[in-house]
Design a protein around this motif. Structure first.
Motif, PDB file in Angstrom:
ATOM      1  N   LEU A   1      12.056 -20.208  24.008  1.00 53.89           N
ATOM      2  CA  LEU A   1      12.003 -21.001  22.707  1.00 53.89           C
ATOM      3  C   LEU A   1      10.643 -21.566  22.414  1.00 53.89           C
TER       4      LEU A   1
ATOM      5  N   CYS B   1      21.930 -15.686  20.037  1.00 60.45           N
ATOM      6  CA  CYS B   1      20.798 -15.003  19.624  1.00 60.45           C
ATOM      7  C   CYS B   1      19.727 -14.519  20.836  1.00 60.45           C
TER       8      CYS B   1
ATOM      9  N   PRO C   1      16.474 -14.883  21.449  1.00 65.04           N
ATOM     10  CA  PRO C   1      15.774 -15.967  22.135  1.00 65.04           C
ATOM     11  C   PRO C   1      16.624 -16.940  23.099  1.00 65.04           C
ATOM     12  N   VAL C   2      17.913 -17.318  22.725  1.00 58.65           N
ATOM     13  CA  VAL C   2      18.453 -18.265  23.700  1.00 58.65           C
ATOM     14  C   VAL C   2      19.019 -17.383  24.906  1.00 58.65           C
TER      15      VAL C   2
ATOM     16  N   CYS D   1      18.441 -26.216  15.150  1.00 56.08           N
ATOM     17  CA  CYS D   1      19.631 -25.330  14.836  1.00 56.08           C
ATOM     18  C   CYS D   1      20.737 -25.827  15.884  1.00 56.08           C
TER      19      CYS D   1
ATOM     20  N   LYS E   1      22.234 -24.191  18.211  1.00 63.22           N
ATOM     21  CA  LYS E   1      22.196 -23.875  19.610  1.00 63.22           C
ATOM     22  C   LYS E   1      20.982 -24.706  20.494  1.00 63.22           C
ATOM     23  N   PHE E   2      20.151 -25.319  19.635  1.00 61.93           N
ATOM     24  CA  PHE E   2      19.125 -26.134  20.450  1.00 61.93           C
ATOM     25  C   PHE E   2      19.925 -27.353  20.829  1.00 61.93           C
TER      26      PHE E   2
ATOM     27  N   HIS F   1      10.960 -17.672  13.219  1.00 57.40           N
ATOM     28  CA  HIS F   1      10.891 -18.561  14.404  1.00 57.40           C
ATOM     29  C   HIS F   1       9.840 -18.214  15.293  1.00 57.40           C
TER      30      HIS F   1
ATOM     31  N   TYR G   1       9.185 -18.458  18.354  1.00 60.06           N
ATOM     32  CA  TYR G   1       9.301 -17.657  19.517  1.00 60.06           C
ATOM     33  C   TYR G   1       9.563 -16.310  19.183  1.00 60.06           C
TER      34      TYR G   1
ATOM     35  N   PHE H   1      13.325 -25.188  10.492  1.00 59.72           N
ATOM     36  CA  PHE H   1      12.792 -23.574  10.115  1.00 59.72           C
ATOM     37  C   PHE H   1      13.119 -23.005   8.886  1.00 59.72           C
TER      38      PHE H   1
ATOM     39  N   SER I   1      16.555 -12.888  14.268  1.00 59.20           N
ATOM     40  CA  SER I   1      17.196 -12.665  15.425  1.00 59.20           C
ATOM     41  C   SER I   1      18.689 -12.222  15.003  1.00 59.20           C
TER      42      SER I   1
ATOM     43  N   ASN J   1      22.485 -12.636  14.744  1.00 62.00           N
ATOM     44  CA  ASN J   1      23.277 -13.921  15.104  1.00 62.00           C
ATOM     45  C   ASN J   1      22.384 -15.311  14.901  1.00 62.00           C
ATOM     46  N   CYS J   2      21.659 -15.012  14.108  1.00 59.86           N
ATOM     47  CA  CYS J   2      20.683 -16.449  13.893  1.00 59.86           C
ATOM     48  C   CYS J   2      21.505 -16.977  12.440  1.00 59.86           C
TER      49      CYS J   2
ATOM     50  N   THR K   1      20.462 -19.785  10.727  1.00 59.58           N
ATOM     51  CA  THR K   1      19.538 -20.113   9.817  1.00 59.58           C
ATOM     52  C   THR K   1      18.811 -18.971   9.241  1.00 59.58           C
TER      53      THR K   1
HETATM   54  S1  SF4 Z   1      17.280 -21.116  15.010  1.00 59.28           S
HETATM   55 FE1  SF4 Z   1      18.259 -18.735  15.149  1.00 59.28          FE
HETATM   56  S2  SF4 Z   1      16.935 -17.879  16.608  1.00 59.28           S
HETATM   57 FE2  SF4 Z   1      16.338 -19.965  16.826  1.00 59.28          FE
HETATM   58  S3  SF4 Z   1      18.023 -20.828  18.496  1.00 59.28           S
HETATM   59 FE3  SF4 Z   1      18.959 -20.943  16.828  1.00 59.28          FE
HETATM   60  S4  SF4 Z   1      20.288 -19.226  16.165  1.00 59.28           S
HETATM   61 FE4  SF4 Z   1      18.910 -18.733  17.937  1.00 59.28          FE
END
Ligand code: SF4
Length: 306
Positions: free
Chosen positions: A9, A52, A54-55, A87, A89-90, A170, A172, A220, A245, A247-248, A250
């Motif tokens: 990430l 996604c 990257p996660v 996001c 997920k972060f 993004h 990453y 982002f 990615s 499933n992202c 954003t």
């Molecule tokens: S911004 Fe998108 S690619 Fe990045 S961690 Fe969140 S869902 Fe995953």
């Protein structure tokens, strides 16, 4: 104490801060390897399917570190700018990792609000206390980490290519060579130069985003939208490649906003997940390059005739 820092990430952006901070506190800093097949496979294995890529890869990096350190840093980066978030997920990254991987050492999971040095310092203080350090030691380490971060520059702005593209997405997704199958090199090998968002000033990115009917809630979205629109309007590039990615959430917003803002500008979206084949990526970039070449040839032909 051995402190593990996963190379996933936003490590690509903020590693000078993290590595310097824990190093200056006297920890032995262990960083996971660059993403490779083992890390990738472990990430796919342990993370939930609908995350996604990257996660998932971040999970692989933590898995790499789990038997090598006494404490692992799982940055819960909430905010980099006021009134914006990264996001969801972060925000929930530590919970995902701690629930998906067994046998982890204790983790640093406090939220990071990096909207000011003062806010960031409160994270540093909590983390330093976990290592048994006093306020003076933490302050010294923090100041050195800030200096290291300020001296760190990222971004690509190639010169000397006839065709130049804005590479958006993004960080990453852009800078992890294993994740994106060496995309930067592929683009350069096809004779196209690259410009990334770091070479556009923040106030310009913000100004473009201010033209939207509503200020974006996600950092982002603002950055990628602002960069794409500005690069096209000011003719700094001939086309845009967005690396995204599956499933992202954003990304799906950003892509639609860019399409809407630049209906006639060449725009290629590369969606990547663990099943993406390299041959398919190669073909799509080659076709995009051919299209840009034809477009440039036609434009110069028309201007010669004119
Ligand atoms: S911004 Fe998108 S690619 Fe990045 S961690 Fe969140 S869902 Fe995953």
């Amino acid at each position: 104490m051995k402190v593990g820092i996963p190379k996933g990430l936003l490590y690509c952006k903020y590693h000078p801060f993290l590595v310097t901070f824990f190093g200056e506190l006297g920890a032995e800093v262990i960083v996971s390897e660059d993403t490779n097949k083992n890390i990738f496979d472990a990430g796919i294995k342990y993370c939930v399917d609908d995350a996604c890529l990257p996660v998932k890869i971040f999970h692989g990096h933590v898995n790499f570190l789990k038997d090598k350190c006494d404490l692992v840093v799982i940055p819960r980066i909430m905010q980099l700018w006021k009134n914006e978030y990264i996001c969801p997920k972060f925000c929930g990254l530590p919970e995902m990792v701690l629930n998906n991987l067994n046998g982890l050492p204790p983790a640093i999971t406090d939220p990071i609000y990096a909207t000011s040095w003062k806010n960031l310092y409160s994270w540093a203080q909590k983390s330093g206390n976990l290592l048994g350090k006093n306020n003076r030691q933490i302050k010294v380490a923090f100041n050195k980490a800030i200096e290291a971060q300020k001296n760190h520059k990222t971004g690509i702005d190639d010169e000397g290519y006839e065709i130049k593209i804005a590479l958006t997405g993004h960080p990453y997704n852009i800078y992890d060579k294993f994740l994106n199958m060496n995309l930067v090199k592929k683009i350069n090998n096809l004779g196209m130069g690259i410009r990334t968002a770091e070479f556009t000033q923040e106030d310009i990115l913000a100004r473009e985003a201010d033209n939207l009917y509503k200020r974006p809630f996600w950092t982002f979205v603002r950055e990628n939208y602002g960069f794409a629109l500005n690069s096209a309007k000011e003719k700094k590039v001939d086309g845009i490649i967005y690396v995204s990615s599956f499933n992202c959430g954003t990304d799906s917003v950003i892509i639609e906003l860019i399409k809407n803002g630049l209906p006639d500008f060449p725009f290629l979206i590369l969606k990547i997940d663990e099943h993406t084949g390299e041959a398919g990526i190669n073909t799509r970039i080659e076709a995009f390059r051919d299209m840009l070449e034809r477009r440039l040839f036609n434009e110069s032909h028309i201007s010669t005739l004119g």
